[in-house]
Design a protein around this motif. Structure first.
Motif, PDB file in Angstrom:
ATOM      1  N   ARG A 429       0.872  -1.178   0.000  1.00 36.02           N
ATOM      2  CA  ARG A 429       0.000   0.000   0.000  1.00 36.02           C
ATOM      3  C   ARG A 429       0.914   1.235   0.000  1.00 36.02           C
ATOM      4  NH1 ARG A 429      -5.070  -1.542   3.940  1.00 36.02           N
ATOM      5  NH2 ARG A 429      -6.186  -0.296   2.406  1.00 36.02           N
ATOM      6  N   LYS A 430       1.463   1.515  -1.161  1.00 33.67           N
ATOM      7  CA  LYS A 430       2.528   2.507  -1.298  1.00 33.67           C
ATOM      8  C   LYS A 430       2.108   3.890  -0.837  1.00 33.67           C
ATOM      9  CE  LYS A 430       5.011   0.198  -5.062  1.00 33.67           C
ATOM     10  NZ  LYS A 430       5.522   0.318  -6.459  1.00 33.67           N
ATOM     11  N   ASP A 431       0.908   4.310  -1.185  1.00 33.13           N
ATOM     12  CA  ASP A 431       0.480   5.658  -0.807  1.00 33.13           C
ATOM     13  C   ASP A 431       0.458   5.836   0.708  1.00 33.13           C
ATOM     14  OD1 ASP A 431       0.240   6.325  -3.427  1.00 33.13           O
ATOM     15  OD2 ASP A 431      -1.946   6.073  -3.527  1.00 33.13           O
ATOM     16  N   ILE A 432      -0.028   4.816   1.401  1.00 30.82           N
ATOM     17  CA  ILE A 432      -0.116   4.905   2.859  1.00 30.82           C
ATOM     18  C   ILE A 432       1.276   4.934   3.471  1.00 30.82           C
ATOM     19  CG2 ILE A 432      -0.845   3.651   4.926  1.00 30.82           C
ATOM     20  CD1 ILE A 432      -3.290   2.741   3.303  1.00 30.82           C
ATOM     21  N   PHE A 433       2.164   4.079   2.979  1.00 33.70           N
ATOM     22  CA  PHE A 433       3.522   4.058   3.523  1.00 33.70           C
ATOM     23  C   PHE A 433       4.247   5.370   3.228  1.00 33.70           C
ATOM     24  CE2 PHE A 433       2.798  -0.342   4.249  1.00 33.70           C
ATOM     25  CZ  PHE A 433       3.725  -0.721   5.220  1.00 33.70           C
ATOM     26  N   PHE A 434       3.981   5.949   2.073  1.00 35.63           N
ATOM     27  CA  PHE A 434       4.592   7.236   1.739  1.00 35.63           C
ATOM     28  C   PHE A 434       4.132   8.309   2.728  1.00 35.63           C
ATOM     29  CE2 PHE A 434       4.233  11.382  -0.368  1.00 35.63           C
ATOM     30  CZ  PHE A 434       5.570  11.605  -0.702  1.00 35.63           C
ATOM     31  N   GLN A 435       2.837   8.318   3.054  1.00 37.23           N
ATOM     32  CA  GLN A 435       2.321   9.308   3.991  1.00 37.23           C
ATOM     33  C   GLN A 435       2.902   9.099   5.399  1.00 37.23           C
ATOM     34  OE1 GLN A 435      -2.023  10.165   3.736  1.00 37.23           O
ATOM     35  NE2 GLN A 435      -1.990   8.711   2.022  1.00 37.23           N
ATOM     36  N   ILE A 436       3.028   7.833   5.804  1.00 34.38           N
ATOM     37  CA  ILE A 436       3.610   7.557   7.121  1.00 34.38           C
ATOM     38  C   ILE A 436       5.045   8.072   7.180  1.00 34.38           C
ATOM     39  CG2 ILE A 436       4.355   5.716   8.680  1.00 34.38           C
ATOM     40  CD1 ILE A 436       1.946   4.076   7.697  1.00 34.38           C
ATOM     41  N   GLU A 437       5.833   7.728   6.166  1.00 35.64           N
ATOM     42  CA  GLU A 437       7.232   8.172   6.123  1.00 35.64           C
ATOM     43  C   GLU A 437       7.322   9.697   6.142  1.00 35.64           C
ATOM     44  OE1 GLU A 437       9.927   6.702   6.455  1.00 35.64           O
ATOM     45  OE2 GLU A 437       9.784   4.620   5.831  1.00 35.64           O
ATOM     46  N   LYS A 438       6.441  10.341   5.416  1.00 30.49           N
ATOM     47  CA  LYS A 438       6.459  11.800   5.354  1.00 30.49           C
ATOM     48  C   LYS A 438       6.157  12.402   6.726  1.00 30.49           C
ATOM     49  CE  LYS A 438       4.280  15.706   2.954  1.00 30.49           C
ATOM     50  NZ  LYS A 438       3.265  16.100   1.936  1.00 30.49           N
ATOM     51  N   SER A 447      -0.103   9.042  12.984  1.00 29.33           N
ATOM     52  CA  SER A 447      -1.239   8.224  13.413  1.00 29.33           C
ATOM     53  C   SER A 447      -1.924   7.625  12.196  1.00 29.33           C
ATOM     54  CB  SER A 447      -2.247   9.066  14.205  1.00 29.33           C
ATOM     55  OG  SER A 447      -1.730   9.440  15.459  1.00 29.33           O
ATOM     56  N   ILE A 448      -2.250   6.343  12.298  1.00 30.53           N
ATOM     57  CA  ILE A 448      -2.984   5.634  11.252  1.00 30.53           C
ATOM     58  C   ILE A 448      -4.382   5.394  11.784  1.00 30.53           C
ATOM     59  CG2 ILE A 448      -3.022   3.602   9.777  1.00 30.53           C
ATOM     60  CD1 ILE A 448      -0.099   3.110  10.524  1.00 30.53           C
ATOM     61  N   CYS A 449      -5.407   5.834  11.054  1.00 23.50           N
ATOM     62  CA  CYS A 449      -6.772   5.638  11.527  1.00 23.50           C
ATOM     63  C   CYS A 449      -7.616   4.980  10.442  1.00 23.50           C
ATOM     64  CB  CYS A 449      -7.398   6.949  11.988  1.00 23.50           C
ATOM     65  SG  CYS A 449      -7.650   8.150  10.665  1.00 23.50           S
ATOM     66  N   GLY A 450      -8.676   4.322  10.879  1.00 21.63           N
ATOM     67  CA  GLY A 450      -9.569   3.640   9.953  1.00 21.63           C
ATOM     68  C   GLY A 450     -10.472   2.702  10.721  1.00 21.63           C
ATOM     69  N   ILE A 451     -11.505   2.173  10.064  1.00 21.61           N
ATOM     70  CA  ILE A 451     -12.440   1.270  10.714  1.00 21.61           C
ATOM     71  C   ILE A 451     -11.743  -0.031  11.066  1.00 21.61           C
ATOM     72  CG2 ILE A 451     -14.464   2.270   9.616  1.00 21.61           C
ATOM     73  CD1 ILE A 451     -14.386   0.046   7.575  1.00 21.61           C
ATOM     74  N   GLY A 452     -12.357  -0.779  11.975  1.00 25.35           N
ATOM     75  CA  GLY A 452     -11.781  -2.045  12.411  1.00 25.35           C
ATOM     76  C   GLY A 452     -11.673  -3.040  11.270  1.00 25.35           C
ATOM     77  N   GLY A 453     -10.569  -3.785  11.249  1.00 29.32           N
ATOM     78  CA  GLY A 453     -10.386  -4.829  10.245  1.00 29.32           C
ATOM     79  C   GLY A 453      -9.860  -4.341   8.924  1.00 29.32           C
ATOM     80  N   VAL A 454      -9.568  -3.039   8.814  1.00 29.05           N
ATOM     81  CA  VAL A 454      -9.158  -2.482   7.533  1.00 29.05           C
ATOM     82  C   VAL A 454      -7.658  -2.665   7.279  1.00 29.05           C
ATOM     83  CG1 VAL A 454      -8.563  -0.112   8.203  1.00 29.05           C
ATOM     84  CG2 VAL A 454      -9.755  -0.532   6.034  1.00 29.05           C
ATOM     85  N   GLY A 455      -6.928  -3.141   8.305  1.00 30.40           N
ATOM     86  CA  GLY A 455      -5.523  -3.450   8.097  1.00 30.40           C
ATOM     87  C   GLY A 455      -4.547  -2.497   8.749  1.00 30.40           C
ATOM     88  N   ILE A 459      -0.432  -2.937   8.702  1.00 27.43           N
ATOM     89  CA  ILE A 459       0.453  -1.900   8.154  1.00 27.43           C
ATOM     90  C   ILE A 459       1.547  -1.563   9.170  1.00 27.43           C
ATOM     91  CG2 ILE A 459       0.561   0.537   7.486  1.00 27.43           C
ATOM     92  CD1 ILE A 459      -2.257   0.143   6.261  1.00 27.43           C
ATOM     93  N   ALA A 460       1.145  -1.437  10.444  1.00 38.30           N
ATOM     94  CA  ALA A 460       2.119  -1.117  11.487  1.00 38.30           C
ATOM     95  C   ALA A 460       3.139  -2.246  11.643  1.00 38.30           C
ATOM     96  CB  ALA A 460       1.404  -0.862  12.813  1.00 38.30           C
ATOM     97  N   ILE A 461       2.676  -3.492  11.559  1.00 38.26           N
ATOM     98  CA  ILE A 461       3.588  -4.640  11.664  1.00 38.26           C
ATOM     99  C   ILE A 461       4.592  -4.613  10.512  1.00 38.26           C
ATOM    100  CG2 ILE A 461       3.731  -7.159  11.507  1.00 38.26           C
ATOM    101  CD1 ILE A 461       0.944  -7.205  12.904  1.00 38.26           C
ATOM    102  N   GLU A 462       4.101  -4.413   9.284  1.00 43.04           N
ATOM    103  CA  GLU A 462       4.987  -4.381   8.132  1.00 43.04           C
ATOM    104  C   GLU A 462       5.962  -3.215   8.240  1.00 43.04           C
ATOM    105  OE1 GLU A 462       6.788  -5.254   4.500  1.00 43.04           O
ATOM    106  OE2 GLU A 462       5.514  -6.469   5.815  1.00 43.04           O
ATOM    107  N   TYR A 463       5.481  -2.051   8.697  1.00 42.17           N
ATOM    108  CA  TYR A 463       6.375  -0.899   8.838  1.00 42.17           C
ATOM    109  C   TYR A 463       7.461  -1.201   9.877  1.00 42.17           C
ATOM    110  CZ  TYR A 463       8.140   3.803   9.270  1.00 42.17           C
ATOM    111  OH  TYR A 463       8.981   4.888   9.273  1.00 42.17           O
ATOM    112  N   ALA A 464       7.092  -1.883  10.959  1.00 42.95           N
ATOM    113  CA  ALA A 464       8.069  -2.216  11.999  1.00 42.95           C
ATOM    114  C   ALA A 464       9.184  -3.094  11.442  1.00 42.95           C
ATOM    115  CB  ALA A 464       7.370  -2.912  13.161  1.00 42.95           C
TER     116      ALA A 464
END
Length: 974
Positions: A429-438, A447-455, A459-464
């Protein structure tokens, strides 16, 4: 004697060989430029500036190397850095002192004091002295003036090892208080060396606040032994001393003769000034020295025979050293600890070093760990300890230490506490990772927000994992922030993994320890707060009132523990369903919003997880299924798990899903989401889970039973051993666990013995059980399970209590338990949870829980039932700890009357209650009554249980332990 020459390339292809000594001297020998002594301060400064500047690569920097031939050369930056590193690598011994007196002694006993090296890393606050003893090059550091104790010692050692990563072994050298006994004739000026005895490593950490008479010794964990290379040479030196005697006194005389200005303070004060008073005799004159006040009225000084002429003076003793953050000044407490643990010495720094700074502790004895303290013996004791350290280094070959692993290799490795394996099928999910890095680059928090179960968590595990890949020397901390209990558990595990000072002390706050480390340590780290959904947990303080008159105790919110200032080395990543929480934690920055998958991403996830050939994927059925599932990653994952488990095609699964109409309308009409969080989770996802639940119930009822029980607990870090007993046979349990894993309804954390259930799956199970009228039954089962598994809050149960606390709190939050058995188990669990909260110093929580337990016991069993009286006794003790002595006395007397009436005057519970009353009376200054009660308790115990069985060896109601704790805390406050 010089160490082997070490070549360093310079630009004109000549070789430079560096050897440390006092001044630089250089000559040309063929093609070799040989430095026969250390580069002086000016040159080393130039080199340091060169390789720490912005200049890079092979850019030449002119450095004048002064010597007889006045050779001038151009040296490239890489070679300059290597040259400095060659010098630094020679320093293999770290020497730490606590006091200036000890520092002076260490410096004076060096064979050679070398010029300073301006090479410390940024943020290293130590001041160093460099020198040589025999063939060993030594770095000496002293604690900051006025800052003593475990934390200060640990900080000095940490900075030293960061700046000098070549250090192999350490010495903690200084003064200490003796622990004299009939077995060990320890006198002032003697030396004590910490070494292993039985299961102890040489230093025992302990804590009971101030050393108060009649207090119980509390060991606060185990510490490492000195390095093997030091232990083997301790044996060698001890044998040499036995054969030929030590040279400590001679070394002291030489030092004083060499520097006469040190004579008065550091020479032997004379045996006539060595007095050991009886333990019951306390110092009489405030700050006055004993010869002024204590010796004026025939003081009870113990008579000790003179030492034999052939005995060394001073004597060296080997054994256990007790270390704490407070000074031992109580002779009665000292004697009790000596008798119980065979301790030889008391001091205040070593416990902060042993696990991270591989060292031996050497202490010169300057007092007897009683109230008769003075400075007369400190100088001589410091030199005696330093002299022993010099003798020890004198017998160790330099190559033996050089071949030992570096101390930094023994330190805590970069911590990676993410509890989940990396997903091999993670959908990019390149766009999301780009925003996190920025966000992290600009603000160091995101902060990453979204409804439950959306991943979000995925995303946090993969970023770690990516963060660890790019920064292998950095820490990654994972905190499941759904409740205060899970935060506390995570901080406890982080503190233990980092081996933070006092982390095993029951009174320490692990959240505060971790918070202080995050703020003060300058290593790179990433902190991930997962499921930070509850604004009250994150931002709100919780107040507890033991009574209208009691001082309020505030439980601090998570935000108080987080560093307010971050930088490129310190980053914070948050996952949350509540956008407002996310923005507040990001200091107002917009959240990185995570939407459901795009069609392409959802299709890729489905194909990566379905086991089967291409004909499994009917295009129209696939698109229809993904639409039904709302492109939600969690829903797709669990639908695929069902398909794989049953060997179905996508089309057949979709058909079955759409024809399952039983109770569907009611199931879908229920709103499972928290009103504070984002809405929009598609009800069709719940239909997916209901479909799985129904099939599991029909085909594998044991798995359904296990799932229902697990859903009543906290959703994260569920120990396998907790739920194992719910299913009789091991084979049935393994089958059930395998089924739930196969349906992706639970996930195993790293290690395989800890499980988690997604909160939305948990909520769906709750509603599914409500529709079947079975939820209350599983609440009761979970309550019974925790009541039986959660132990009392003794120190040896701390780890178990920590691992079960969040689950106990989750079960206790159910508010419709009404059966008599349920109330019985609820009271038992509340009582044990209260004992654990109290043992950790959380008295507001403890009071709240034991009050509930007492009310239940009163209603169920009556006023005089033993369980009611025990809860009343614990309630009284907590009030005493909080300073409510009158109320505590009233409750304790009521408990005592009940025990006497129901159990008799000589029952252990009655006698322990008598002892508690004595403690409360003493705190109010009612010493005569307190003495009567204390004598009654002691005599009763001796009569009933025997003289050889003291209180500390008896399995007793926890209320008495609280009585002891109350005394400690109240003494500290006074």
């Amino acid at each position: 004697m010089f160490p082997p020459l070490m070549p360093v390339n310079i630009r004109n292809q000549r070789k430079v060989s560096v050897v440390p000594c006092s001044r630089i001297s250089m000559e040309l020998i063929g093609n070799m430029v040989v430095l026969k002594s250390c580069i002086d301060t000016i040159c080393i400064d130039e080199i340091t500036k060169a390789f720490t500047s912005d200049k890079i690569g092979q850019q030449p920097v002119s450095v004048r190397l002064r010597g007889p031939n006045k050779f001038h050369g151009f040296v490239d930056l890489c070679s300059l850095k290597n040259m400095v590193q060659c010098i630094l690598n020679l320093y293999t011994v770290g020497w730490i002192c606590a006091l200036q007196t000890e520092y002076v002694a260490a410096c004076e006993l060096l064979d050679e004091e070398l010029p300073p090296l301006q090479t410390a890393l940024p943020h290293d606050n130590n001041a160093y002295t460099f020198g040589r003893i025999n063939d060993h090059y030594i770095v000496i550091a002293c604690l900051p003036k006025g800052r003593y104790g475990l934390a200060s010692a640990a900080s000095v050692a940490k900075d030293m090892l960061r700046s000098f990563d070549s250090i192999r072994v350490g010495l903690m050298v200084g003064i200490g208080g003796a622990a004299p006994s009939d077995k060990h004739d320890i006198r002032l000026g003697d030396v004590v060396v910490g070494c292993p005895v039985k299961k102890e490593g040489g230093v025992i950490p302990y804590n009971f606040g101030k050393a108060v008479q009649e207090m119980e010794f509390v060991s606060t964990g185990s510490l490492n032994s000195p390095p093997t290379v030091l232990l083997t040479n301790l044996t060698k030196l001890s044998a040499y001393h036995e054969r030929k005697g030590n040279h400590i006194a001679e070394s002291v005389r030489k030092m004083v003769a060499k520097n006469q200005r040190l004579g008065e303070k550091y020479q032997h004060p004379g045996v006539e000034n060595d007095r050991l008073y009886e333990s019951s005799y306390t110092h009489q004159g405030g700050d006055d020295r004993c010869e002024i006040c204590c010796d004026q009225a025939s003081p009870p000084v113990l008579h000790r025979s003179q030492r034999l002429h052939d005995l060394d003076e001073p004597v060296v003793h080997y054994g256990l050293i007790a270390s704490a953050d407070t000074l031992m000044k109580d002779a009665i407490a000292r004697d009790r600890l000596i008798k119980k643990h065979d301790i030889l010495c008391f001091e205040m720094e070593a416990a902060g070093l042993m696990n991270d700074f591989p060292c031996v502790v050497i202490r010169g004895i300057c007092d007897y760990s009683d109230s008769h303290k003075n400075d007369m013996w400190q100088g001589y004791a410091a030199v005696a300890a330093a002299s022993y350290a010099k003798e020890l280094l004198g017998i160790i070959p330099a190559h033996q230490i050089a071949s030992t692993q570096t101390a930094t290799a023994e330190m805590v490795k970069p911590l990676f506490s993410v509890p989940y394996e990396r997903d091999a099928n993670f959908i990019e999910r390149k766009d999301i990772f780009f925003q996190i890095e920025k966000q992290l680059h600009m603000h160091h928090r995101a902060s990453i927000c979204g409804i439950g179960g959306v991943g979000k968590s995925q995303i946090a595990i993969e970023y770690a994992y990516r963060f660890r890949q790019s920064r292998p020397q950095s820490h990654v901390f994972w905190v499941y922030a759904a409740s205060s209990g899970t935060i506390l558990q995570a901080c406890h595990e982080i503190a233990r993994s980092l081996k933070l000072p006092t982390y095993e002390d029951p009174k320490s706050d692990p959240c505060e320890l971790v918070s202080r480390w995050l703020k003060e340590d300058d290593r790179t780290w990433l902190l991930i707060l997962d499921n930070a959904d509850d604004a009250d947990v994150i931002f709100a303080s919780t107040e507890f009132h033991a009574s209208p008159a009691t001082v309020t105790q505030i439980h601090r919110p998570l935000i108080d523990y987080l560093p307010s200032i971050l930088n490129p080395q310190k980053s914070l990543l948050v996952t949350t369903r509540d956008k407002r929480v996310g923005q507040d934690l990001a200091y107002g920055e917009l959240c990185v919003e995570v939407p459901p998958f795009s069609c392409q991403e959802a299709r890729a996830l489905l194909r990566s997880k379905v086991k089967g050939a291409a004909d499994f994927f009917d295009v129209s059925s696939t698109e229809r299924l993904l639409e039904v599932l709302g492109h939600i990653p969690l829903a797709i994952t669990q639908a695929v798990a069902f398909i794989n488990h049953n060997g179905m095609t996508v089309e057949s699964y979709l058909t079955a899903l759409e024809t399952d109409k039983q109770d569907l309308t009611e199931f879908l009409s229920h709103e499972l989401q928290d009103h504070r969080r984002q809405r929009g989770f598609p009800n069709s996802v719940f239909r997916t889970w209901k479909f799985s639940f129904d099939q599991i119930l029909t085909q594998e009822p044991q798995a359904a039973k296990l799932l229902s029980l697990v859903a009543m607990l906290d959703p994260r870090r569920i120990p396998e051993k907790l739920v194992r007993r719910s299913i009789g046979r091991e084979l049935d349990f393994r089958t059930a666990i395998g089924t739930l894993n196969g349906f992706a309804l639970i996930t195993a954390e790293i290690g395989g013995e800890i499980y988690a259930i997604h909160p939305l799956v948990q909520a769906s199970v709750h509603y599914w059980l409500e529709q079947r009228n079975e939820k209350a039954n599983y609440v009761s089962q979970a309550l019974e399970l925790l009541a039986k598994e959660f132990p009392q809050g003794k120190y040896e149960n701390k780890e178990t209590c920590e691992s079960l606390l969040a689950h106990a709190q989750a079960v206790l939050n159910w508010d419709y338990v009404s059966k008599d058995d349920d109330q019985r188990y609820r009271a038992a669990l509340l009582y044990n949870v209260a004992t654990f909260h109290g043992a950790q110093g959380r008295f507001g929580f403890a009071y709240q829980e034991v009050s509930k337990a007492h009310n239940i016991n009163q209603k169920r069993l009556g006023e005089d039932a033993p369980k009611t009286l025990h809860s009343l006794s614990l309630l009284a003790t907590i009030l005493g700890i909080q300073g409510q002595y009158e109320m505590a006395e009233k409750m304790t007397r009521r408990a005592l009357e009940g025990f006497e009436k129901v159990l008799g005057v000589e029952h252990p519970s009655t006698l322990f209650s008598v002892n508690n009353l004595a403690l409360v009376l003493r705190q109010q200054g009612k010493y005569k009554m307190a003495e009567e009660m204390s004598r009654r308790a002691q005599e009763g115990m001796q009569k009933v249980l025997g003289v050889e069985r003291p209180f500390s060896n008896i399995i007793r109601p926890l209320s008495t332990i609280w009585g002891l704790l109350a005394l400690s805390v109240c003494k500290e406050r006074s």
